[in-house]
Design a protein around this motif. Structure first.
Motif, PDB file in Angstrom:
ATOM      1  N   LEU A 173       0.951  -0.958   0.396  1.00 42.25           N
ATOM      2  CA  LEU A 173      -0.137   0.029  -0.168  1.00 42.25           C
ATOM      3  C   LEU A 173       0.634   1.165   0.200  1.00 42.25           C
ATOM      4  O   LEU A 173       0.403   2.360  -0.797  1.00 42.25           O
ATOM      5  N   ARG A 174       2.575   1.544   1.480  1.00 36.96           N
ATOM      6  CA  ARG A 174       2.944   1.998   0.704  1.00 36.96           C
ATOM      7  C   ARG A 174       3.797   2.421  -0.688  1.00 36.96           C
ATOM      8  O   ARG A 174       3.844   3.615  -1.051  1.00 36.96           O
ATOM      9  N   LEU A 175       4.132   1.187  -1.617  1.00 36.00           N
ATOM     10  CA  LEU A 175       4.371   1.580  -2.187  1.00 36.00           C
ATOM     11  C   LEU A 175       3.020   2.551  -3.861  1.00 36.00           C
ATOM     12  O   LEU A 175       3.966   2.814  -4.498  1.00 36.00           O
ATOM     13  N   ALA A 176       2.264   2.080  -3.005  1.00 39.07           N
ATOM     14  CA  ALA A 176       0.845   2.207  -4.565  1.00 39.07           C
ATOM     15  C   ALA A 176       0.596   3.918  -3.702  1.00 39.07           C
ATOM     16  O   ALA A 176       0.957   4.653  -5.055  1.00 39.07           O
ATOM     17  N   GLN A 177       0.958   3.932  -2.983  1.00 35.33           N
ATOM     18  CA  GLN A 177       1.117   5.618  -2.538  1.00 35.33           C
ATOM     19  C   GLN A 177       2.032   5.966  -3.030  1.00 35.33           C
ATOM     20  O   GLN A 177       1.925   8.181  -3.512  1.00 35.33           O
ATOM     21  N   LYS A 178       3.090   6.132  -2.245  1.00 34.99           N
ATOM     22  CA  LYS A 178       4.516   6.405  -3.585  1.00 34.99           C
ATOM     23  C   LYS A 178       4.096   6.600  -5.016  1.00 34.99           C
ATOM     24  O   LYS A 178       3.999   8.031  -5.795  1.00 34.99           O
ATOM     25  N   LEU A 179       3.533   5.736  -5.921  1.00 44.36           N
ATOM     26  CA  LEU A 179       3.362   6.405  -7.124  1.00 44.36           C
ATOM     27  C   LEU A 179       2.687   7.160  -7.305  1.00 44.36           C
ATOM     28  O   LEU A 179       2.465   7.872  -8.599  1.00 44.36           O
ATOM     29  N   VAL A 180       1.734   7.299  -6.624  1.00 47.36           N
ATOM     30  CA  VAL A 180       0.187   7.685  -6.939  1.00 47.36           C
ATOM     31  C   VAL A 180       1.074   9.610  -6.848  1.00 47.36           C
ATOM     32  O   VAL A 180       0.285   9.784  -7.565  1.00 47.36           O
ATOM     33  N   GLU A 181       1.940   9.678  -4.851  1.00 50.35           N
ATOM     34  CA  GLU A 181       1.841  10.743  -5.107  1.00 50.35           C
ATOM     35  C   GLU A 181       3.222  11.644  -6.014  1.00 50.35           C
ATOM     36  O   GLU A 181       3.216  12.355  -6.095  1.00 50.35           O
ATOM     37  N   GLU A 182       3.506  10.368  -6.950  1.00 50.62           N
ATOM     38  CA  GLU A 182       5.156  11.060  -7.444  1.00 50.62           C
ATOM     39  C   GLU A 182       3.924  11.895  -9.413  1.00 50.62           C
ATOM     40  O   GLU A 182       3.362  11.962  -9.664  1.00 50.62           O
ATOM     41  N   LYS A 183       4.853  13.247  -9.740  1.00 51.13           N
ATOM     42  CA  LYS A 183       4.928  13.463 -10.786  1.00 51.13           C
ATOM     43  C   LYS A 183       5.865  12.623 -11.428  1.00 51.13           C
ATOM     44  O   LYS A 183       6.696  12.938 -11.775  1.00 51.13           O
ATOM     45  N   PRO A 184       4.825  11.729 -12.855  1.00 52.24           N
ATOM     46  CA  PRO A 184       5.182  11.796 -13.765  1.00 52.24           C
ATOM     47  C   PRO A 184       5.997  12.363 -14.723  1.00 52.24           C
ATOM     48  O   PRO A 184       5.610  13.616 -14.645  1.00 52.24           O
ATOM     49  N   GLU A 185       7.432  11.870 -15.860  1.00 50.93           N
ATOM     50  CA  GLU A 185       7.469  12.763 -16.996  1.00 50.93           C
ATOM     51  C   GLU A 185       6.392  13.170 -17.594  1.00 50.93           C
ATOM     52  O   GLU A 185       5.404  11.849 -17.656  1.00 50.93           O
ATOM     53  N   PRO A 186       6.810  14.066 -18.194  1.00 50.84           N
ATOM     54  CA  PRO A 186       5.099  13.799 -19.365  1.00 50.84           C
ATOM     55  C   PRO A 186       5.721  13.254 -20.321  1.00 50.84           C
ATOM     56  O   PRO A 186       6.710  13.125 -20.357  1.00 50.84           O
TER      57      PRO A 186
END
Length: 288
Positions: free
Chosen positions: A259-272
């Protein structure tokens, strides 16, 4: 009507705009060695992303030794083999998994699926575009090793998560995969996840060993430590019951880490994205 049925029945034009205006993050979950828990990572990460309110499509890209359906206790009537035979479309084989994730199941024990032809890759590229804008995340669970299918799906993704365990053979095989992708296909960025670690200290030690080798022989490479999933006795218990550990034992250490891993991905701003289209990723493969 469930979400999978909604996607199946939606017209092509609506699929392009109905849910989200942006294209999904395409993340390949891969490993050099089998038996490191890569598929468990893929399905539990998909579950975690769904719990964060994200729409997830999980592609079983271990095309001739598929096991996502077995791991989840699902019995799909059709799979990717039927798609490549021209009998079904991707929407026809779409099934729903835990928490409403969507799954494209693969086949098992069919040798011709072990190495896709160029025409099959082209056909798949065209089919997968149907789901563009209909999801937030496309997670690709590859097979193990460095065969053509594994390389193909790694190149198709924008991001790659390489799953290792603390075993020395896992580290060696992960480096071999990274080396092939870096030297032969100019892939320069990898995210490293250590699975079944006794703790953060051991996970960091494994990552440092990999980094030392990569820094010496592949100096232009970027390795990002994504974190670790702890060894957890609840995980094999869930596997035997054909359930996700995150679903069956939500308070287990491994479940909280997913769940923490998922949260980390969600909070990231991916490259355009280069052109805002899944098809961009697949088309690039045919220039090789």
């Amino acid at each position: 009507m469930n979400q999978a049925e909604t996607l199946k029945n939606m017209p092509d034009a609506a699929l392009g705009t109905a849910f989200y205006p942006a294209s999904p993050r395409v993340i390949c979950i891969t490993s050099g060695k089998g038996g490191v828990g890569k598929t468990n990572v893929a399905v539990n990460l998909a579950y975690g992303l769904r719990k964060k309110g994200k729409r997830v499509l999980l592609l079983d890209a271990d095309l001739n030794l598929a096991n996502i359906d077995v791991l989840l206790g699902l019995t799909p009537r059709y799979n990717l083999h039927n798609v490549f035979l021209g009998e079904k479309t991707l929407r026809d084989i779409l099934i729903e998994g835990p928490a409403g994730m969507h799954i494209l199941p693969a086949s098992s024990g069919i040798m011709e699926m072990a190495d896709l032809s160029e025409s099959q890759k082209l056909s798949f590229m065209t089919e997968i575009e149907v789901f563009d804008h209909a999801m937030d995340y496309l997670l690709i669970d590859t097979g193990a090793g460095i065969n053509n299918n594994v390389v193909y799906f790694n190149l198709a993704a924008r991001e790659r998560i390489v799953v290792l365990s603390p075993e020395p053979t896992s580290l060696t095989d992960a480096y071999a995969l990274i080396k092939v992708l870096a030297l032969q296909h100019d892939v320069k960025s990898f995210r490293i996840l250590i699975n079944s670690a006794q703790g953060e200290k051991e996970a960091i030690q494994v990552f440092r060993k990999l980094s030392l080798v990569a820094d010496r022989f592949l100096p232009s490479l970027s390795l990002d430590f994504l974190g670790h999933i702890p060894f957890d006795s609840k995980l094999p218990q869930a596997v035997r019951k054909q359930r996700l550990v995150s679903e069956l034992f939500p308070e287990a250490a491994a479940s909280r880490s997913f769940l923490r891993l998922a949260q980390k991905l969600v909070e990231e701003k991916p490259e355009p994205l280069a052109d805002g289209n899944i098809k961009f990723f697949w088309q690039g493969l045919f220039d090789l």
